[in-house]
Scaffold this motif. Structure first.
Motif, PDB file in Angstrom:
ATOM      1  N   TRP A  98       0.834  -1.202   0.000  1.00  0.00           N
ATOM      2  CA  TRP A  98       0.000   0.000   0.000  1.00  0.00           C
ATOM      3  C   TRP A  98       0.868   1.252   0.000  1.00  0.00           C
ATOM      4  O   TRP A  98       0.557   2.234  -0.688  1.00  0.00           O
ATOM      5  CB  TRP A  98      -0.932  -0.012   1.206  1.00  0.00           C
ATOM      6  N   LYS A 102       0.895   4.202  -2.795  1.00  0.00           N
ATOM      7  CA  LYS A 102       0.750   5.629  -2.467  1.00  0.00           C
ATOM      8  C   LYS A 102       1.937   6.432  -3.000  1.00  0.00           C
ATOM      9  O   LYS A 102       1.774   7.589  -3.386  1.00  0.00           O
ATOM     10  CB  LYS A 102       0.610   5.817  -0.945  1.00  0.00           C
ATOM     11  N   GLU A 103       3.106   5.802  -3.034  1.00  0.00           N
ATOM     12  CA  GLU A 103       4.279   6.476  -3.595  1.00  0.00           C
ATOM     13  C   GLU A 103       4.083   6.760  -5.083  1.00  0.00           C
ATOM     14  O   GLU A 103       4.506   7.790  -5.594  1.00  0.00           O
ATOM     15  CB  GLU A 103       5.525   5.616  -3.380  1.00  0.00           C
ATOM     16  N   LEU A 105       1.088   7.237  -6.470  1.00  0.00           N
ATOM     17  CA  LEU A 105       0.069   8.288  -6.537  1.00  0.00           C
ATOM     18  C   LEU A 105       0.646   9.659  -6.255  1.00  0.00           C
ATOM     19  O   LEU A 105       0.280  10.648  -6.892  1.00  0.00           O
ATOM     20  CB  LEU A 105      -1.071   7.988  -5.553  1.00  0.00           C
ATOM     21  N   THR A 106       1.553   9.735  -5.276  1.00  0.00           N
ATOM     22  CA  THR A 106       2.073  11.038  -4.854  1.00  0.00           C
ATOM     23  C   THR A 106       3.292  11.496  -5.645  1.00  0.00           C
ATOM     24  O   THR A 106       3.478  12.691  -5.870  1.00  0.00           O
ATOM     25  CB  THR A 106       2.438  11.004  -3.355  1.00  0.00           C
TER      26      THR A 106
END
Length: 211
Positions: A98, A102-103, A105-106
């Protein structure tokens, strides 16, 4: 080459060649005669029949879409084979998937997206989403394999601007750059297209002579 001459890759490559021949002829870039023309016409007829059969079940798609899908998957197969020994094969079952997602996405890190997936699904992901991988490899095109600065054997993705600094660091640690191999992933897509178009044109010329 190993991606093309495989159990899955060769049929897809040959079908991609037939599709390419059809559209090269459409734009008068090559002239098909004899067996080559017969093969292309047969393929076009088969695709039309498949499209008509699918329409009977409420599924409508133009035959050109099938050609595009085959050529798309042909490139995807080559990209997946190229990544097999790098990102696709990384064993990171203990990682926080997860957090990796998220890495992506960001920070927009495609490698993090790939590593966030279960290992068994990555090969299929690369085949289907190869344009994402190509964008990633344009930014980080080099994979260097060999003794790392600490002495351990590594396989590391290196961005364009960092390759010289990386080479200098390894050379300082070992007093030599020997033993290192560098794979430039930017060449993979180019060579795939060159092989498809080159083989298509050569085949058309040979069939023209024979026909």
């Amino acid at each position: 080459m190993s991606a093309i001459f495989s159990l899955f890759g060769l049929p897809v490559f040959l079908l991609a060649m037939v599709g390419a021949a059809k559209y090269l002829q459409l734009f008068d870039l090559i002239e098909l005669k004899g067996w080559a023309l017969s093969i292309v016409e047969t393929q076009a007829d088969v695709l039309e029949e498949i499209a008509e059969a699918a329409a009977a079940y409420g599924i409508k798609f133009p035959a050109i879409l099938a050609d595009a899908a085959i050529m798309y998957l042909s490139v995807g197969n080559t990209m997946a084979r190229a990544e097999k020994n790098d990102l696709v094969s990384v064993d990171n079952d203990d990682s926080n998937h997860w957090a990796l997602f998220k890495e992506w996405l960001t920070r927009g890190r495609v490698d993090s997206l790939l590593l966030s997936l279960p290992k068994i699904t990555r090969d299929g992901f690369v085949r289907i989403c190869w344009p994402l991988m190509m964008l990633y490899r344009l930014k980080t095109p080099f994979v260097v394999s060999g003794p790392g600065p600490s002495g351990d054997t590594i396989s590391s993705s290196v961005p364009r601007r960092e390759l010289v600094a990386f080479a200098h660091m390894v050379t300082e640690a070992h007093q030599t750059w020997k033993g290192q191999s560098v794979q430039d992933f930017r060449q993979i897509f180019v060579w795939h297209v060159v092989l498809v178009l080159g083989a298509t044109s050569l085949s058309a010329y040979v069939f023209k002579l024979l026909g």
